[in-house]
Design a protein around this motif. Structure first.
Motif, mmCIF file in Angstrom:
data_model
loop_
_atom_site.group_PDB
_atom_site.id
_atom_site.type_symbol
_atom_site.label_atom_id
_atom_site.label_comp_id
_atom_site.label_asym_id
_atom_site.label_seq_id
_atom_site.Cartn_x
_atom_site.Cartn_y
_atom_site.Cartn_z
ATOM 1 N N ILE A 1 48.893 30.887 -10.102
ATOM 2 C CA ILE A 1 47.706 30.234 -10.398
ATOM 3 C C ILE A 1 46.763 31.256 -11.214
ATOM 4 C CG2 ILE A 1 45.507 29.522 -9.176
ATOM 5 C CD1 ILE A 1 47.578 28.301 -6.791
ATOM 6 N N GLN B 1 40.027 27.464 -8.958
ATOM 7 C CA GLN B 1 40.698 27.900 -7.785
ATOM 8 C C GLN B 1 40.201 29.121 -6.934
ATOM 9 O OE1 GLN B 1 43.752 26.188 -5.949
ATOM 10 N NE2 GLN B 1 42.560 24.563 -6.818
ATOM 11 N N GLY C 1 48.188 30.883 -14.453
ATOM 12 C CA GLY C 1 47.844 29.617 -15.125
ATOM 13 C C GLY C 1 46.340 29.682 -15.541
ATOM 14 N N SER C 2 45.668 30.144 -14.795
ATOM 15 C CA SER C 2 44.085 30.231 -15.095
ATOM 16 C C SER C 2 43.869 31.200 -16.338
ATOM 17 C CB SER C 2 43.237 31.070 -14.080
ATOM 18 O OG SER C 2 43.290 30.086 -12.870
ATOM 19 N N SER D 1 48.641 18.844 -12.332
ATOM 20 C CA SER D 1 47.830 19.785 -11.226
ATOM 21 C C SER D 1 48.473 19.726 -10.097
ATOM 22 C CB SER D 1 46.554 19.099 -11.015
ATOM 23 O OG SER D 1 45.679 19.343 -12.268
ATOM 24 N N GLN E 1 40.477 27.358 -13.789
ATOM 25 C CA GLN E 1 41.002 26.213 -12.875
ATOM 26 C C GLN E 1 40.453 25.849 -11.583
ATOM 27 O OE1 GLN E 1 45.629 25.772 -12.973
ATOM 28 N NE2 GLN E 1 45.307 27.999 -12.541
ATOM 29 N N ILE F 1 44.812 28.918 -19.482
ATOM 30 C CA ILE F 1 43.529 28.270 -20.060
ATOM 31 C C ILE F 1 42.650 28.833 -20.688
ATOM 32 C CG2 ILE F 1 41.659 26.694 -18.933
ATOM 33 C CD1 ILE F 1 43.764 25.852 -16.717
ATOM 34 N N THR G 1 49.569 22.838 -7.730
ATOM 35 C CA THR G 1 48.609 23.393 -7.032
ATOM 36 C C THR G 1 47.965 22.516 -6.087
ATOM 37 O OG1 THR G 1 47.874 24.696 -9.059
ATOM 38 C CG2 THR G 1 46.158 24.516 -7.571
ATOM 39 N N TYR G 2 47.580 21.282 -6.280
ATOM 40 C CA TYR G 2 46.932 20.184 -5.622
ATOM 41 C C TYR G 2 47.798 19.598 -4.320
ATOM 42 C CZ TYR G 2 43.025 20.032 -8.900
ATOM 43 O OH TYR G 2 41.892 20.199 -9.945
#
Length: 408
Positions: free
Chosen positions: A351, A308, A354-355, A392, A306, A358, A395-396
């Motif tokens: 997060i 991040q 989430g990574s 997104s 991600q 992916i 997160t963003y």
């Protein structure tokens, strides 16, 4: 009977010590400095020459860097490209995103910079002498509400009111604070990274290319440079048989679509970095104990899918500093650490997960599985930008807390 000799006076506790001079440690030092808290960074390496090539600064991190006073410097390095996207090794596009749409949606782009540029921006904003290189330091005692923490340094033990442990994925401080935690686990992926200084021409297509259990990425940087990265499933610790990781990159990716083979052929073999990816799949019970706050990879190491890792370390830094009481208030920093854990642990855990999700998509290797994955990605790529960007948003869209500038 002789009277007992008086005990030697104890040195005053240092307001804040940071263990580790990476991105997270330097950001924490700058955030605490702006809060008016004197801080010293102990870095065991002889210099701050960064390990790494490039990184992505998403809108959430850019807002935090604005708060630290270095956002404008990094934005000036931005390289505009009209679109980024996702392709197959054949070159067929699966999805493309207008980069202006990202800025319109979130107020900032995803900015790619060389790691050295971010390190330099943070160091230059700190007072001279803040960062001590060639200065290994280790946590000896985390302290508590009644006693300071104790850090062993090359000059001897130093008591501290606050210790920020930004000592990386193999954090010794984390192991001391939470000895029963299983620690980092291997993700199954190894990565390569490099920067090409003088490509023949700017790459016409940028973004990522996904194959079977592997990916590669192409990102323009300032001054005409190009950041190239790759990841592939591999056993932990495996390396190229002859030690030539440049040749290994060409073997794995040399038949993928342009401009990747050309860029790899122009890569300086001595600048190819290879690292296995380890992650903290099991969340810690807290990001603090006693007077010690864990930050960055020491607290929540994640896979890079991600982009991040550095962003979350920068978020940690500003949240920690914002939680600190003003020095003149008489309040003890130890009282603020539970709030730091409460603010950061749920977000970073999401997060990290989430990574990892992916990474499972990248890890697909079978023909039918890859076809199914790529079909789903292509269908998603046909949706309007706003639907893709909304994924997104959690997160963003993060907003940093206020840090009053109390340096004077």
């Amino acid at each position: 009977m002789p009277s007992a000799s008086p005990s030697a006076p104890q040195p005053a506790a240092h307001p804040a010590l940071v263990l580790g001079g990476g991105i997270g440690g330097l950001a924490a030092a700058l955030a605490l400095h702006r809060r008016g808290i004197p801080v010293t960074v102990h870095e065991r390496a002889a210099s701050l020459e960064p390990v790494g090539a490039g990184l992505a600064l998403a809108p959430n991190a850019l807002r935090a860097l604005d708060l630290l006073g270095v956002g404008a410097r990094l934005r000036a390095l931005a390289v505009r490209h009209p679109a980024v996207g996702l392709r197959r090794p054949s070159g067929r596009w699966l999805a493309r995103t207008d980069t202006d749409a990202v800025q319109r949606h979130f107020g900032d782009p995803v900015l790619a910079v060389a790691r050295a540029e971010l390190i330099a921006a943070l160091v230059d904003a700190l007072p001279p002498g803040t960062v001590r290189t060639g200065s290994p330091a280790a946590l000896a005692d985390p302290g508590d509400a009644a006693t300071p923490a104790l850090v062993e340094t090359v000059d001897g033990p130093v008591p501290a009111s606050l210790v920020v442990a930004a000592d990386g994925i193999r954090s010794a401080a984390r192991s001391d604070l939470f000895p029963r935690h299983p620690g980092p686990r291997y993700s199954g992926f190894t990565t390569w990274r490099t920067v090409i200084d003088s490509p023949d021409r700017p790459p016409a297509a940028v973004g990522e290319i996904w194959g079977r259990g592997a990916l590669a990425g192409i990102v323009p940087l300032a001054a005409g440079r190009v950041y190239v990265y790759a990841a592939a499933l591999a056993p932990a610790g495996q390396r190229a048989a002859d030690g030539d990781e440049h040749a290994e990159l060409l073997r794995r990716y040399g038949s993928w679509c342009a401009p990747l083979p050309e860029l790899l052929s122009r890569t300086d073999a001595s600048r190819v970095l290879r690292h296995d990816v380890w992650e903290l799949t099991d969340p810690l019970p807290a990001f603090h104990r006693g007077r010690v706050a864990l930050l960055g990879d020491a607290a929540h190491a994640m896979s890079p899918f991600q982009g991040q890792g550095a962003c979350q370390a920068i978020e940690d830094a500003v949240v920690l500093a914002a939680a600190m009481p003003p020095r003149r208030s008489g309040s003890d920093p130890v009282s603020a650490l539970p709030g730091y854990s409460a603010a950061r642990l749920p977000r970073t855990s999401r997060i990290v997960a989430g990574s990892r999700s992916i990474s499972r998509l990248v890890a697909v290797r079978s023909g039918p599985g890859t076809l199914l994955r790529d079909t789903a990605l292509a269908l998603a790529g046909r949706l309007p930008d706003r639907f893709l960007l909304d994924r997104s948003a959690p997160t963003y869209t993060w907003q940093p807390p206020t840090i009053p500038d109390r340096r004077n």
